[in-house]
Design an enzyme around this catalytic site. Structure first.
Site, PDB file in Angstrom:
ATOM      1  N   HIS A   1      -1.334   1.080   7.376  1.00 36.99           N
ATOM      2  CA  HIS A   1      -1.835   1.048   6.009  1.00 36.99           C
ATOM      3  C   HIS A   1      -1.723   2.454   5.428  1.00 36.99           C
ATOM      4  O   HIS A   1      -1.639   3.443   6.165  1.00 36.99           O
ATOM      5  CB  HIS A   1      -3.304   0.588   6.034  1.00 36.99           C
ATOM      6  CG  HIS A   1      -3.925   0.447   4.688  1.00 36.99           C
ATOM      7  ND1 HIS A   1      -3.399  -0.349   3.697  1.00 36.99           N
ATOM      8  CD2 HIS A   1      -5.057   1.016   4.161  1.00 36.99           C
ATOM      9  CE1 HIS A   1      -4.172  -0.285   2.627  1.00 36.99           C
ATOM     10  NE2 HIS A   1      -5.175   0.540   2.874  1.00 36.99           N
TER      11      HIS A   1
ATOM     12  N   CYS B   1       0.821  -1.210   0.000  1.00 41.63           N
ATOM     13  CA  CYS B   1       0.000   0.000   0.000  1.00 41.63           C
ATOM     14  C   CYS B   1       0.854   1.259   0.000  1.00 41.63           C
ATOM     15  O   CYS B   1       0.439   2.305  -0.503  1.00 41.63           O
ATOM     16  CB  CYS B   1      -0.953   0.003   1.195  1.00 41.63           C
ATOM     17  SG  CYS B   1      -0.138  -0.153   2.798  1.00 41.63           S
TER      18      CYS B   1
END
Length: 329
Positions: free
Chosen positions: A274, A32
């Site tokens: 994330h 990510c």
């Protein structure tokens, strides 16, 4: 993809920009950090999901830093990406130049020497300016003033992004002021003045001499804590405006910038979490979360300023900001 793409198309409806394509990127295990920076693509369909498998494979092959499946840093990846692009573009330009010189040399041999040719000696050419330099590169000036003789020593250095220290309940404007604040060099940190030929007390400051077209601001949210013996994420609330004005530069007028993208770190610590990305396009704000792309309200940008208290359930914080100048060519 299906559901994500159709949902976005329904949300924008007739306002879907003509000729634009919004694609999510598949996650290959903690990639990510890469997806949040890369969210640009061009395909025949309006929406969908792309699997940047070959890109990630090459990235891991060329840089061991990104080979593990551990949580990586989006800012480190951005720096690597920009510098690698510069190297590739410069090598391609040099190869094209060498080919051109070889061709000219062959023609010269075939046609014989020309009259009124260039004088002997070659003129040194300026460094190649790639599209990365033209868009992202700015110039900083490091000024040091000797407090004994008042001589100012200035040294220029280029940058692709600014890394700013942050404080609780602050703003980008105050962080930029702190970045350019004056520091006194004394005691063991005295400055060696060439004019005085000795160590002297001095004042030092960093100034943005020439702002870039695209100003990338990295908020230093990960700080090493001596008492903990490890890095800690700073969830401080730092307000970043949609419009930003830069002054105290060598430009004739203040430079005005507009926010067009934010890389957001989601998580409570530096070693896990994330990344998502907010991007403004045709006056629409979109949230890219790996494979998912959704339209969001402009007001939602404020939710990523940070937490006004040290202990808060909100772990979604703006990490890298992208501003584009709006009043210069």
């Amino acid at each position: 993809m299906g559901a994500s793409g159709s949902k976005l198309e329904k949300a924008l409806g007739d306002n879907f920009p003509e000729g634009e394509h919004y694609f999510g990127l598949e996650n290959f295990g903690n990639t990510c950090y890469c997806n949040s920076v890369l969210q640009i693509s061009s395909q025949k369909r309006k929406t969908g999901v792309i699997a940047p498998k070959r890109f990630v494979q090459r990235l891991k092959k060329q840089n061991e830093l990104f080979r593990s499946y551990m949580h990586q840093d989006a800012h480190e990846f951005l720096n690597y990406l920009l510098n690698e692009l510069v190297d590739i573009l410069e090598k391609e330009a040099q190869a094209a130049k060498d080919d051109q010189e070889t061709l000219l040399a062959s023609e010269k041999i075939a046609n014989g020497p020309k009259k009124n040719g260039l004088a002997n000696g070659t003129k040194k050419e300026p460094p190649l300016a790639t599209w990365v330099h033209k868009n992202f590169q700015g110039i900083l000036t490091n000024e040091t003033r000797c407090l004994q003789c008042e001589t100012v020593t200035a040294r220029d250095e280029t940058f692709f992004d600014l890394s700013l220290d942050i404080e609780q309940n602050s703003s980008i404007t105050s962080c930029l002021k702190n970045f350019s604040s004056t520091e006194t060099l004394n005691a063991e940190d005295k400055f060696f003045c060439d004019k005085c030929c000795s160590l002297q007390e001095a004042q030092k400051r960093m100034k943005i001499k020439r702002p870039p077209r695209v100003l990338v601001i990295h908020l230093k949210r990960f700080k090493y804590m001596e008492q903990l013996g490890r890095y800690k994420k700073l969830s401080y609330r730092v307000v970043f405006p949609l419009e930003l004005r830069l002054s105290d530069t060598d430009e004739e007028a203040d430079i005005e910038y507009s926010l067009f993208a934010v890389v957001v770190h989601v998580g409570s610590g530096p070693n896990h979490g994330h990344y998502v990305c907010l991007v403004k396009n045709h006056n629409h704000w979109l949230c890219f979360d790996d494979e998912t792309v959704e339209a969001v309200d402009e007001s939602s940008v404020q939710t990523f300023f940070g937490s006004s208290q040290d202990f808060n359930n909100n772990t979604d914080h703006g990490y890298i900001l992208f501003y584009e100048s709006i009043n210069r060519n």
